[in-house]
Design a protein around this motif. Sequence first.
Motif, PDB file in Angstrom:
ATOM      1  N   ARG A  77      52.301  47.942  49.424  1.00 20.72           N
ATOM      2  CA  ARG A  77      51.097  47.399  48.253  1.00 20.72           C
ATOM      3  C   ARG A  77      50.291  46.651  47.460  1.00 20.72           C
ATOM      4  NH1 ARG A  77      48.923  52.948  48.421  1.00 20.72           N
ATOM      5  NH2 ARG A  77      50.119  54.228  49.202  1.00 20.72           N
ATOM      6  N   ASP A  78      51.831  46.006  47.246  1.00 17.99           N
ATOM      7  CA  ASP A  78      51.710  44.621  45.939  1.00 17.99           C
ATOM      8  C   ASP A  78      53.102  44.103  45.839  1.00 17.99           C
ATOM      9  OD1 ASP A  78      50.308  43.699  43.430  1.00 17.99           O
ATOM     10  OD2 ASP A  78      50.638  44.948  42.520  1.00 17.99           O
ATOM     11  N   ALA A  79      52.741  43.110  45.491  1.00 19.96           N
ATOM     12  CA  ALA A  79      54.067  41.875  45.002  1.00 19.96           C
ATOM     13  C   ALA A  79      53.705  41.434  43.568  1.00 19.96           C
ATOM     14  CB  ALA A  79      54.456  41.469  46.789  1.00 19.96           C
ATOM     15  N   TRP A  80      54.847  41.180  43.252  1.00 18.44           N
ATOM     16  CA  TRP A  80      54.923  40.672  41.831  1.00 18.44           C
ATOM     17  C   TRP A  80      55.733  39.409  41.751  1.00 18.44           C
ATOM     18  CZ3 TRP A  80      58.168  40.774  37.178  1.00 18.44           C
ATOM     19  CH2 TRP A  80      56.827  39.663  35.647  1.00 18.44           C
ATOM     20  N   ALA A  81      55.712  37.912  41.687  1.00 16.55           N
ATOM     21  CA  ALA A  81      56.443  37.018  42.315  1.00 16.55           C
ATOM     22  C   ALA A  81      56.711  36.211  40.863  1.00 16.55           C
ATOM     23  CB  ALA A  81      56.005  36.089  42.961  1.00 16.55           C
ATOM     24  N   SER A  82      58.394  36.345  40.286  1.00 15.44           N
ATOM     25  CA  SER A  82      58.565  35.677  39.150  1.00 15.44           C
ATOM     26  C   SER A  82      59.624  34.638  39.402  1.00 15.44           C
ATOM     27  CB  SER A  82      58.717  36.258  37.661  1.00 15.44           C
ATOM     28  OG  SER A  82      60.087  37.012  37.894  1.00 15.44           O
TER      29      SER A  82
END
Length: 375
Positions: A77-82
């Motif tokens: 549904r969503d992804a957040w990259a660091s």
Amino acid sequence: MAGERPGAWFGFGFCGFGQALGSGRGRQVYSPEPLEVPGASLDVCRVSASWSYTATVTRGGRLELSGSVSGSAGGCRDAWASEALLVVLRAGTGSDSGAELQAWAPGSSLRGEPLWAQTVVLEVERKDGPGGDETQAGPLPLLPCASAYVSPQPPFYRPLAPTLRARRLELGAEHALLLDAAGQVFSWGGGRHGQLGHGTLEAEREPRVLEALQGLPMAEVAAGGWHSVCVSETGDIYIWGWNESGQLALPARSLAEDGKTITGDAPGLNEDGSEAKRATEGEDGGPTPFIAVQPFPALLDLPLGSDAVKASCGSRHTAVVTSKYGQLGHKDTTSLDRPCRVEYFVDKQLQVRTVSCGPWNTYVFAVEKEKSRHM
């Protein structure tokens, strides 16, 4: 009712690790180019960029990683990259409204087991793509329940006080910004570059409301590496924090110096509390002032009388989408301390809908401009 106009993602900036960014050829993309994601370029609804890799999510739930790491997964549904952590929100397997939040080491390529996982409740179905419902909780790192967020450093799961009523949350290198349901802005974390906006360089352990913005409802917030931006409901831009590369659109040291040395005078404060320093040999032969740190929110005047609708921050750059022209705030790899329109989208008759900055690059979603109708 007419359907949604055709749109596409574009990218420009640093791509030295091979991350998807325009054509991806070479180490830099100097002008916006259509984003090329194998088998999914026209279906991308979410882009999250870290320094060395980029995560894209399609409307069909496909997650693709490109750059220093690679990998793919379905049901997302969503992804957040660091650089420290890749956070993925995956659809639940049951019939309820739950989903699983997973934290992965980026180098794992989404194989094996995540570092950490937790079931979360999706209280309201959220539209993450361009043109989605902005009244709901924003994308990661804020969780869909809006009562917690994900940090790239342990503890990964960090609850928020229920009284905050979070609508959006953004993380910088050392600080956090939160926009609540009433349009108030809160900040906490490191403050050594003035990025918290409280008028000092002190850190804040708990969320603290920005008193300088009270009474001015905000619609958007964005956190850069060490600077911050917010957009008011009336389209005004407020900006504060570190100005090393002119990311605040205020006179910057690196540009004021122009190869000249800094005098040994001690820094002082301007009338608005910003830290003013001086470089030698201005246009009149005297010292040229510049702003290294802006610890209070400063109102930014956009060119052509434009009203802002969205903003995003990289490590040392800022991009703004306006309602009048649907353009951005910066143009090329040259450091600028004033807003500069990206002419590519004007020339191509495209209207920018949203922007997402990585530390050293920028992603833009744009649609074809609506053609005039003659009766």
